[in-house]
Design an enzyme around this catalytic site. Structure first.
Site, PDB file in Angstrom:
ATOM      1  N   GLN A  13      19.756   9.442  -0.677  1.00  0.00           N
ATOM      2  CA  GLN A  13      19.792  10.866  -0.359  1.00  0.00           C
ATOM      3  C   GLN A  13      18.396  11.405  -0.035  1.00  0.00           C
ATOM      4  O   GLN A  13      17.409  10.971  -0.621  1.00  0.00           O
ATOM      5  CB  GLN A  13      20.380  11.649  -1.528  1.00  0.00           C
ATOM      6  CG  GLN A  13      21.877  11.457  -1.669  1.00  0.00           C
ATOM      7  CD  GLN A  13      22.484  12.319  -2.756  1.00  0.00           C
ATOM      8  OE1 GLN A  13      23.144  11.829  -3.654  1.00  0.00           O
ATOM      9  NE2 GLN A  13      22.276  13.616  -2.674  1.00  0.00           N
ATOM     10  N   SER A  94      19.240   3.738  -4.515  1.00  0.00           N
ATOM     11  CA  SER A  94      20.288   4.575  -5.092  1.00  0.00           C
ATOM     12  C   SER A  94      21.573   4.466  -4.266  1.00  0.00           C
ATOM     13  O   SER A  94      22.183   3.410  -4.207  1.00  0.00           O
ATOM     14  CB  SER A  94      19.790   6.025  -5.209  1.00  0.00           C
ATOM     15  OG  SER A  94      20.690   6.805  -5.968  1.00  0.00           O
ATOM     16  N   LEU A  95      21.983   5.541  -3.597  1.00  0.00           N
ATOM     17  CA  LEU A  95      23.168   5.480  -2.742  1.00  0.00           C
ATOM     18  C   LEU A  95      23.088   4.303  -1.772  1.00  0.00           C
ATOM     19  O   LEU A  95      24.093   3.653  -1.469  1.00  0.00           O
ATOM     20  CB  LEU A  95      23.294   6.778  -1.942  1.00  0.00           C
ATOM     21  CG  LEU A  95      24.256   6.703  -0.751  1.00  0.00           C
ATOM     22  CD1 LEU A  95      25.690   6.680  -1.236  1.00  0.00           C
ATOM     23  CD2 LEU A  95      24.003   7.803   0.236  1.00  0.00           C
ATOM     24  N   ARG A 119      31.652   9.510  -6.128  1.00  0.00           N
ATOM     25  CA  ARG A 119      30.385   9.373  -6.860  1.00  0.00           C
ATOM     26  C   ARG A 119      29.568  10.665  -6.749  1.00  0.00           C
ATOM     27  O   ARG A 119      29.045  11.171  -7.733  1.00  0.00           O
ATOM     28  CB  ARG A 119      29.588   8.190  -6.301  1.00  0.00           C
ATOM     29  CG  ARG A 119      28.208   7.942  -6.932  1.00  0.00           C
ATOM     30  CD  ARG A 119      27.566   6.743  -6.255  1.00  0.00           C
ATOM     31  NE  ARG A 119      26.298   6.354  -6.854  1.00  0.00           N
ATOM     32  CZ  ARG A 119      25.102   6.733  -6.420  1.00  0.00           C
ATOM     33  NH1 ARG A 119      25.018   7.577  -5.386  1.00  0.00           N
ATOM     34  NH2 ARG A 119      23.993   6.299  -7.005  1.00  0.00           N
ATOM     35  N   HIS A 205      20.172   9.814 -12.150  1.00  0.00           N
ATOM     36  CA  HIS A 205      19.660   8.591 -12.778  1.00  0.00           C
ATOM     37  C   HIS A 205      19.099   8.811 -14.180  1.00  0.00           C
ATOM     38  O   HIS A 205      18.241   8.056 -14.633  1.00  0.00           O
ATOM     39  CB  HIS A 205      18.632   7.898 -11.863  1.00  0.00           C
ATOM     40  CG  HIS A 205      19.211   7.461 -10.556  1.00  0.00           C
ATOM     41  ND1 HIS A 205      20.115   6.418 -10.458  1.00  0.00           N
ATOM     42  CD2 HIS A 205      19.049   7.949  -9.300  1.00  0.00           C
ATOM     43  CE1 HIS A 205      20.475   6.277  -9.187  1.00  0.00           C
ATOM     44  NE2 HIS A 205      19.846   7.200  -8.469  1.00  0.00           N
ATOM     45  N   GLN A 254      23.861   2.017 -12.649  1.00  0.00           N
ATOM     46  CA  GLN A 254      22.864   2.573 -11.732  1.00  0.00           C
ATOM     47  C   GLN A 254      22.848   4.097 -11.760  1.00  0.00           C
ATOM     48  O   GLN A 254      21.810   4.725 -11.603  1.00  0.00           O
ATOM     49  CB  GLN A 254      23.138   2.070 -10.314  1.00  0.00           C
ATOM     50  CG  GLN A 254      22.065   2.412  -9.295  1.00  0.00           C
ATOM     51  CD  GLN A 254      22.652   2.935  -7.997  1.00  0.00           C
ATOM     52  OE1 GLN A 254      23.483   3.841  -7.992  1.00  0.00           O
ATOM     53  NE2 GLN A 254      22.220   2.361  -6.898  1.00  0.00           N
TER      54      GLN A 254
END
Length: 320
Positions: A13, A94-95, A119, A205, A254
């Protein structure tokens, strides 16, 4: 360059912008086809949103995540359709880890685009707006940031921790808003060159995301996960995994664990990687990767000019 020296990485993102991939779609039919597939899966016109929607709408987490995954997978498909070399390793920030797993054959695209929509929604709803924050800390060692966050957390009884180890001297912290504010002041006092809040709506996170992890686990239970055809390094521990059940578990962890990006890049280097292609909108990861090691060759493939230059350079080297 041999195949073992090549890796692909996928952004997370922050790389989204209205109008992205317009030139790529004109040059590569697979881009439009991929967005059409995403639109069918999600029930709205994803391409129209990307090209004509308001940036604020594009920045909504449950929208951003499927849009960015679609963009990254579209560019990967365009790369392969053009005869681009297959990398030895992959990773995503991440994503972007979900994008990497689709490209590596571990997740089906339609499953993944629906999964990351859930998510995003779960991450946004885990903490009420205003109660969580994130901040970028520039110019301090990781262990200094860790120790100051631990001290603030102990003093306040709230959550604040390092969540993105992006490159040496660039770390993102997150947690409860007041604790993040206190950590910013503490880290400024410790000599941070910059310590600034980020314009995000949730403390990604951190332990505060555990409810989102529980929701993601429920959705993942109904999705087929396979061993990847190309090894993917996971954010949680910067290692690869072949067992589908372990991959599921890592994707859940994660969501409430730090992104160890520096470690992921260094792990790829330890296996001989010397050239990394950023597969997705923007050049955020390429900048981080150069900070991790200036000797890395970095490539991007978002626009036709970059795409052709990267394709020519990499294929010429891998075939020579």
């Amino acid at each position: 360059m041999t195949r073992e020296q090549l890796a692909f990485v996928f952004p997370g993102q922050g790389s989204q912008k209205t109008g992205m991939l317009a030139d790529a779609a004109a040059a590569h039919p697979s881009v439009g086809q991929t967005f059409a597939e995403a639109s069918d899966a999600l029930g709205y016109d994803v391409w129209d949103l990307v090209q004509h929607g308001e940036q604020d709408a594009l920045n909504l987490t449950e929208t951003t995540q499927p849009v960015l995954l679609t963009a990254s997978v579209a560019l990967w498909r365009a790369w392969r359709a053009a005869g681009g070399a297959v990398p030895a390793r992959m990773a995503g920030h991440s994503l972007g880890e979900f994008s990497a797993l689709v490209a590596a054959g571990a997740l089906g695209f339609v499953d993944a685009v629906r999964l990351v929509r859930e998510r995003g929604a779960a991450m946004q709803s885990a903490v009420p707006v205003g109660e969580g924050a994130m901040a970028a800390i520039i110019g301090l060692d990781d262990d200094v940031i860790d120790s100051h966050c631990q001290a603030v957390a102990a003093a306040t009884g709230e959550v604040v921790a390092a969540v993105n180890y992006n490159s040496p001297g660039q770390v993102v912290i997150a947690g409860h808003t007041a604790a993040v504010d206190a950590a910013i002041e503490s880290l400024k006092g410790a000599g941070a060159k910059r310590a600034m809040p980020l314009p995000v709506s949730a403390p990604f996170h951190t332990e505060l995301m555990r409810p989102a992890g529980e929701r993601l686990a429920e959705v993942l239970a109904g999705i087929t996960v396979s061993a990847p055809d190309i090894p993917v390094l996971h954010n949680v521990h910067a290692e690869t995994e072949t067992d589908p059940q372990q991959i599921r578990a890592l994707l859940v962890r994660q969501i409430y664990s730090p992104v160890r990006w520096t470690a992921c890049v260094q792990a790829m280097q330890s296996h001989g990687v010397s050239a990394i292609v950023e597969c997705g909108p923007g050049k955020v990861l390429s900048g981080l990767n150069r900070r991790i090691d200036k000797g890395l060759s970095t490539y991007t493939i978002e626009g036709p000019a970059d795409f052709e230059a990267s394709l020519s350079a990499i294929n010429e080297e891998t075939m020579s």
